[in-house]
Design an enzyme around this catalytic site. Structure first.
Site, PDB file in Angstrom:
ATOM      1  N   ASP A   1      79.863  24.085  73.082  1.00  0.00           N
ATOM      2  CA  ASP A   1      79.297  25.427  73.134  1.00  0.00           C
ATOM      3  C   ASP A   1      78.170  25.533  74.168  1.00  0.00           C
ATOM      4  O   ASP A   1      77.113  24.910  73.995  1.00  0.00           O
ATOM      5  CB  ASP A   1      78.757  25.754  71.722  1.00  0.00           C
ATOM      6  CG  ASP A   1      78.685  27.232  71.462  1.00  0.00           C
ATOM      7  OD1 ASP A   1      78.785  28.010  72.415  1.00  0.00           O
ATOM      8  OD2 ASP A   1      78.519  27.613  70.282  1.00  0.00           O
ATOM      9  N   ASP A   2      78.401  26.281  75.220  1.00  0.00           N
ATOM     10  CA  ASP A   2      77.381  26.541  76.254  1.00  0.00           C
ATOM     11  C   ASP A   2      77.055  25.319  77.111  1.00  0.00           C
ATOM     12  O   ASP A   2      75.981  25.258  77.713  1.00  0.00           O
ATOM     13  CB  ASP A   2      76.066  27.068  75.648  1.00  0.00           C
ATOM     14  CG  ASP A   2      76.174  28.460  75.054  1.00  0.00           C
ATOM     15  OD1 ASP A   2      77.295  28.982  74.965  1.00  0.00           O
ATOM     16  OD2 ASP A   2      75.128  29.024  74.681  1.00  0.00           O
TER      17      ASP A   2
ATOM     18  N   CYS B   1      80.812  33.386  74.212  1.00  0.00           N
ATOM     19  CA  CYS B   1      81.481  32.486  73.258  1.00  0.00           C
ATOM     20  C   CYS B   1      82.769  33.064  72.650  1.00  0.00           C
ATOM     21  O   CYS B   1      83.856  32.528  72.835  1.00  0.00           O
ATOM     22  CB  CYS B   1      80.555  32.165  72.097  1.00  0.00           C
ATOM     23  SG  CYS B   1      78.949  31.537  72.554  1.00  0.00           S
TER      24      CYS B   1
ATOM     25  N   ARG C   1      86.802  31.965  72.871  1.00  0.00           N
ATOM     26  CA  ARG C   1      87.474  31.337  71.722  1.00  0.00           C
ATOM     27  C   ARG C   1      88.736  32.114  71.343  1.00  0.00           C
ATOM     28  O   ARG C   1      89.772  31.528  71.002  1.00  0.00           O
ATOM     29  CB  ARG C   1      86.508  31.283  70.526  1.00  0.00           C
ATOM     30  CG  ARG C   1      85.465  30.215  70.713  1.00  0.00           C
ATOM     31  CD  ARG C   1      84.161  30.498  69.995  1.00  0.00           C
ATOM     32  NE  ARG C   1      83.124  29.707  70.645  1.00  0.00           N
ATOM     33  CZ  ARG C   1      82.740  28.499  70.246  1.00  0.00           C
ATOM     34  NH1 ARG C   1      83.230  27.978  69.145  1.00  0.00           N
ATOM     35  NH2 ARG C   1      81.836  27.825  70.926  1.00  0.00           N
TER      36      ARG C   1
ATOM     37  N   LYS D   1      82.599  25.851  64.728  1.00  0.00           N
ATOM     38  CA  LYS D   1      82.239  27.272  64.834  1.00  0.00           C
ATOM     39  C   LYS D   1      83.490  28.135  65.019  1.00  0.00           C
ATOM     40  O   LYS D   1      84.301  27.880  65.895  1.00  0.00           O
ATOM     41  CB  LYS D   1      81.278  27.439  66.015  1.00  0.00           C
ATOM     42  CG  LYS D   1      81.064  28.864  66.500  1.00  0.00           C
ATOM     43  CD  LYS D   1      79.901  28.911  67.488  1.00  0.00           C
ATOM     44  CE  LYS D   1      80.077  30.011  68.517  1.00  0.00           C
ATOM     45  NZ  LYS D   1      78.960  30.047  69.490  1.00  0.00           N
TER      46      LYS D   1
ATOM     47  N   HIS E   1      83.498  32.129  64.736  1.00  0.00           N
ATOM     48  CA  HIS E   1      83.017  33.243  65.560  1.00  0.00           C
ATOM     49  C   HIS E   1      84.095  34.287  65.835  1.00  0.00           C
ATOM     50  O   HIS E   1      83.998  35.055  66.788  1.00  0.00           O
ATOM     51  CB  HIS E   1      82.455  32.708  66.902  1.00  0.00           C
ATOM     52  CG  HIS E   1      81.349  33.575  67.450  1.00  0.00           C
ATOM     53  ND1 HIS E   1      80.875  33.455  68.741  1.00  0.00           N
ATOM     54  CD2 HIS E   1      80.638  34.580  66.881  1.00  0.00           C
ATOM     55  CE1 HIS E   1      79.916  34.344  68.943  1.00  0.00           C
ATOM     56  NE2 HIS E   1      79.757  35.029  67.825  1.00  0.00           N
TER      57      HIS E   1
ATOM     58  N   HIS F   1      74.598  24.448  72.113  1.00  0.00           N
ATOM     59  CA  HIS F   1      74.061  25.820  71.976  1.00  0.00           C
ATOM     60  C   HIS F   1      72.660  25.744  71.379  1.00  0.00           C
ATOM     61  O   HIS F   1      72.373  24.861  70.581  1.00  0.00           O
ATOM     62  CB  HIS F   1      74.995  26.592  71.024  1.00  0.00           C
ATOM     63  CG  HIS F   1      74.839  28.087  71.048  1.00  0.00           C
ATOM     64  ND1 HIS F   1      73.701  28.717  70.605  1.00  0.00           N
ATOM     65  CD2 HIS F   1      75.691  29.076  71.427  1.00  0.00           C
ATOM     66  CE1 HIS F   1      73.859  30.029  70.714  1.00  0.00           C
ATOM     67  NE2 HIS F   1      75.067  30.271  71.225  1.00  0.00           N
TER      68      HIS F   1
ATOM     69  N   ASP G   1      82.998  26.519  76.304  1.00  0.00           N
ATOM     70  CA  ASP G   1      83.469  27.907  76.162  1.00  0.00           C
ATOM     71  C   ASP G   1      82.888  28.875  77.185  1.00  0.00           C
ATOM     72  O   ASP G   1      83.422  29.963  77.392  1.00  0.00           O
ATOM     73  CB  ASP G   1      83.209  28.430  74.736  1.00  0.00           C
ATOM     74  CG  ASP G   1      81.732  28.524  74.407  1.00  0.00           C
ATOM     75  OD1 ASP G   1      80.905  27.884  75.092  1.00  0.00           O
ATOM     76  OD2 ASP G   1      81.388  29.237  73.441  1.00  0.00           O
ATOM     77  N   ASN G   2      81.785  28.492  77.824  1.00  0.00           N
ATOM     78  CA  ASN G   2      81.177  29.332  78.876  1.00  0.00           C
ATOM     79  C   ASN G   2      80.109  28.502  79.570  1.00  0.00           C
ATOM     80  O   ASN G   2      79.807  27.395  79.142  1.00  0.00           O
ATOM     81  CB  ASN G   2      80.582  30.632  78.299  1.00  0.00           C
ATOM     82  CG  ASN G   2      79.703  30.429  77.086  1.00  0.00           C
ATOM     83  OD1 ASN G   2      80.085  30.761  75.969  1.00  0.00           O
ATOM     84  ND2 ASN G   2      78.539  29.845  77.277  1.00  0.00           N
TER      85      ASN G   2
ATOM     86  N   LYS H   1      75.883  31.776  81.793  1.00  0.00           N
ATOM     87  CA  LYS H   1      76.423  32.516  80.639  1.00  0.00           C
ATOM     88  C   LYS H   1      75.934  33.977  80.669  1.00  0.00           C
ATOM     89  O   LYS H   1      74.817  34.226  81.109  1.00  0.00           O
ATOM     90  CB  LYS H   1      75.936  31.841  79.350  1.00  0.00           C
ATOM     91  CG  LYS H   1      76.360  32.527  78.059  1.00  0.00           C
ATOM     92  CD  LYS H   1      75.830  31.787  76.830  1.00  0.00           C
ATOM     93  CE  LYS H   1      76.191  32.515  75.549  1.00  0.00           C
ATOM     94  NZ  LYS H   1      75.707  31.810  74.337  1.00  0.00           N
TER      95      LYS H   1
HETATM   96 CA   LIG Z   1      79.214  29.539  74.021  1.00  0.00          CA
END
Ligand SMILES: [Ca+2]
Length: 572
Positions: free
Chosen positions: A41-42, A79, A83, A141, A143, A234, A340-341, A395
């Site tokens: 994540d991130d 995010c 996903r 996660k 989301h 994240h 994811d980003n 991001k």
């Molecule tokens: Ca993310």
């Protein structure tokens, strides 16, 4: 004569039964691969050792050595849309994540494609695979919807331990990112909301433990699909005590030194062309030389903790891979690793409902307490620009640093090696690739609903070394939109529209990525015809996928989080 007919019919029936039987056996013996999809994540483009980082990631690097690293892999700038596209292969404006909650404006709220969770026009990877004999496990996660009908356990996962929101504290206190996220800050195990997490909980460790448990407790030999969606790195930046000082002193020389070292390593590995210049960044964030000593100390400390979170991630990914090896499943497991980003430039105060006063009242962000369970700091813009080396932006934007992510694929079906440039592999491509490599196919309808068309294309033949490209973007452009940041990539050309503060005004910019991957020289006024061609291509796409232009403020600011999140699941 009649007897003969009966005998023939009987023969046909037994023959058919034989066919059915042998097809079943074929499935059983076809050695369908297990699939482990690891999402972080991130994490920025240059944050892995194998992509040029100073951060130790030996297990991920080993995976990359055994498979392929994709150098030009594109994701959404946020995010949940990434996903949703990852799990369905469908453009985010059609799969329900046209905007990411709580980013909706009133005119977008609950409109088709903007439902805020996976809608009934998509089928997910676990749904397809579960219906084709796979066990399906998820830890991490989600989301993609906080209502029961949207839980992972109602979206194809047999077993799941999932965090429903966008982020939270990584330890057992699991606080919300801000008051606006409170209604979606909770964990579920299958259908049940967890009232309490174990006292020794740490997200990365526990998600790994759950996946290991699912894999080792499986009693039959059916293949499995595991979705391991970590919340690290994240924000809030937090890591167990024993990791806190692993990177002590490494970042004391500041942003520029680390960025230059990463660029040099990326060039020596071959991921970045030798002609790519040093990128001074957007100039929107603090410069090292402008900071006083205390500022430098706290900035360096944040990056130490961020780096430690990534090393910790790698350690736990290594544990999962070890279990695959110990149980004899490794050789037949396709492992896909991605972020994811791009890295996140926003400070903690950014989250809806938060404020400097709120942070001061609720957290101890003194230097010696950073990284612990009652602290809440974020990487911030200057370090995010380092993480996204060599690209500009991050991001939330459609700049290259926001929508570029590392991608590694290893295991059965992956015959090519080293770095691959594929002129724009897209996160939507993972769905058809996985479905293909599992020997299954996507149905035309699901639960009685017509499905939206796939945006992604399968990379199966590319991974097998049979094709040079996953897609040719000159013929098959890539399109992006999130929170009114837009982009279209067609061959070497990219048109992009950013929002303030990252652009003075939201107008189309034009870049030649072949000579200017850092997006420094806007050619909009020099190449008006090219710009027109690309912006028209974006308009065509927007109309095709049902994009709805955001008008006015975010709705949550007017009605509050409780009211905002009351909506029902589109899969109800
Ligand atoms: Ca993310």
């Amino acid at each position: 004569m009649r007897h003969l007919q009966i005998i023939i019919i009987l023969l046909l029936i037994t023959g058919l039964a034989g066919c059915v039987q042998s097809r079943k056996d074929e499935t059983k013996d076809s050695n369908q691969p297990n699939i482990l999809l690891i999402l972080v994540d991130d994490l920025g483009y240059s944050d892995l050792g194998c992509f040029g980082s100073e951060i130790n990631t030996p297990h991920i690097d080993e995976l990359a050595d055994q498979g392929v690293k994709i150098a030009d892999f594109y994701v959404s700038s946020l995010c949940a849309p990434s996903r949703a596209m990852l799990l369905t292969g469908v453009d985010n404006h059609q799969n329900g994540l046209g905007s990411m909650p709580p980013g909706h404006t009133a005119n977008q709220y609950l409109k088709p494609g903007y439902e805020g969770s996976l809608n009934n026009r998509v089928v997910s990877i676990p749904e397809v695979l579960h219906e084709n004999g796979y066990h399906t496990y998820m830890a991490g996660k989600w989301h993609l919807g906080h209502h029961k009908e949207s839980y992972p356990s109602n979206s194809g996962f047999e077993k799941s331990f999932a965090f429903l929101g966008g982020g939270s504290g990584h330890f057992s206190n699991a606080f919300a990112l801000g008051p606006g996220e409170q209604p979606v800050t909770f964990y579920v195990r299958e259908q049940d909301i967890l009232e309490k997490l174990p006292d020794d909980f740490y997200s990365t460790k526990n998600f790994s433990d759950e996946m290991i448990k699912y894999i080792t407790e499986q009693e039959d030999n059916s293949p499995f699909f595991g979705y391991l969606a970590y919340t690290a790195p994240h924000d809030p930046l937090q890591v167990p005590d024993e990791y806190l000082d692993h990177y002590k002193g490494i970042y004391d020389q500041g942003y520029e030194v680390i960025k230059k070292e990463r660029l040099a390593r990326m060039k020596s590995i071959g991921i970045v062309d030798g002609s790519v210049p040093y990128n001074p960044g957007t100039g929107k964030f603090s410069q090292w030389e402008d900071l006083d000593d205390a500022g430098k100390q706290s900035q360096a400390r944040k990056m130490e903790i961020y780096a430690a979170m990534i090393e910790n991630l790698d350690f736990h990914i290594g544990r999962v891979i070890d279990v695959l090896k110990e149980t004899g499943k490794y050789e037949n497991t396709l492992i896909i690793f991605l972020s994811d980003n791009g890295s996140n430039p926003k400070e903690a105060v950014f989250y809806p409902g938060s404020s400097i006063d709120f942070l001061a009242e609720n957290y101890d962000n003194s230097l010696e307490n950073l990284g612990k369970s009652n602290s809440f700091v974020s990487q911030g813009g200057s370090w995010a620009e380092v993480s996204n080396t060599p690209f500009t932006y991050f991001k939330t934007t459609t700049g290259e640093g926001g929508i570029h992510a590392p991608l590694i694929i290893a295991g059965p079906g992956v015959e090519i090696g080293n770095f691959q440039t594929v002129t724009g592999m897209h996160v939507c491509d993972i769905f058809p690739t996985v479905i293909d490599l599992a020997g299954t196919s996507r149905p035309d309808t699901h639960k009685g609903s017509e499905l939206a068309p796939l945006y992604g294309v399968s990379a199966k033949e590319f991974l097998a070394g049979n094709e040079v490209l996953v897609r040719n973007t000159t013929m098959d452009p890539l399109h992006f939109e999130m929170l009114e940041c837009k982009a279209v990539i067609k061959g070497k050309w990219k048109a992009m529209m950013l929002q303030p503060p990252y652009a003075n005004e939201p107008v189309w910019q034009l870049y030649d990525l072949s000579t200017d991957p850092l997006e420094k020289l806007d050619l909009a006024s020099q190449e008006p015809e090219k710009l027109n061609e690309l912006s028209e291509e974006w308009d065509r796409y927007a109309s095709e996928v049902g994009y709805i232009k955001a008008e006015g403020d975010m709705l949550i600011l007017n009605i509050g989080p409780e009211e905002f999140y009351k909506y029902e699941s589109p899969r109800n």
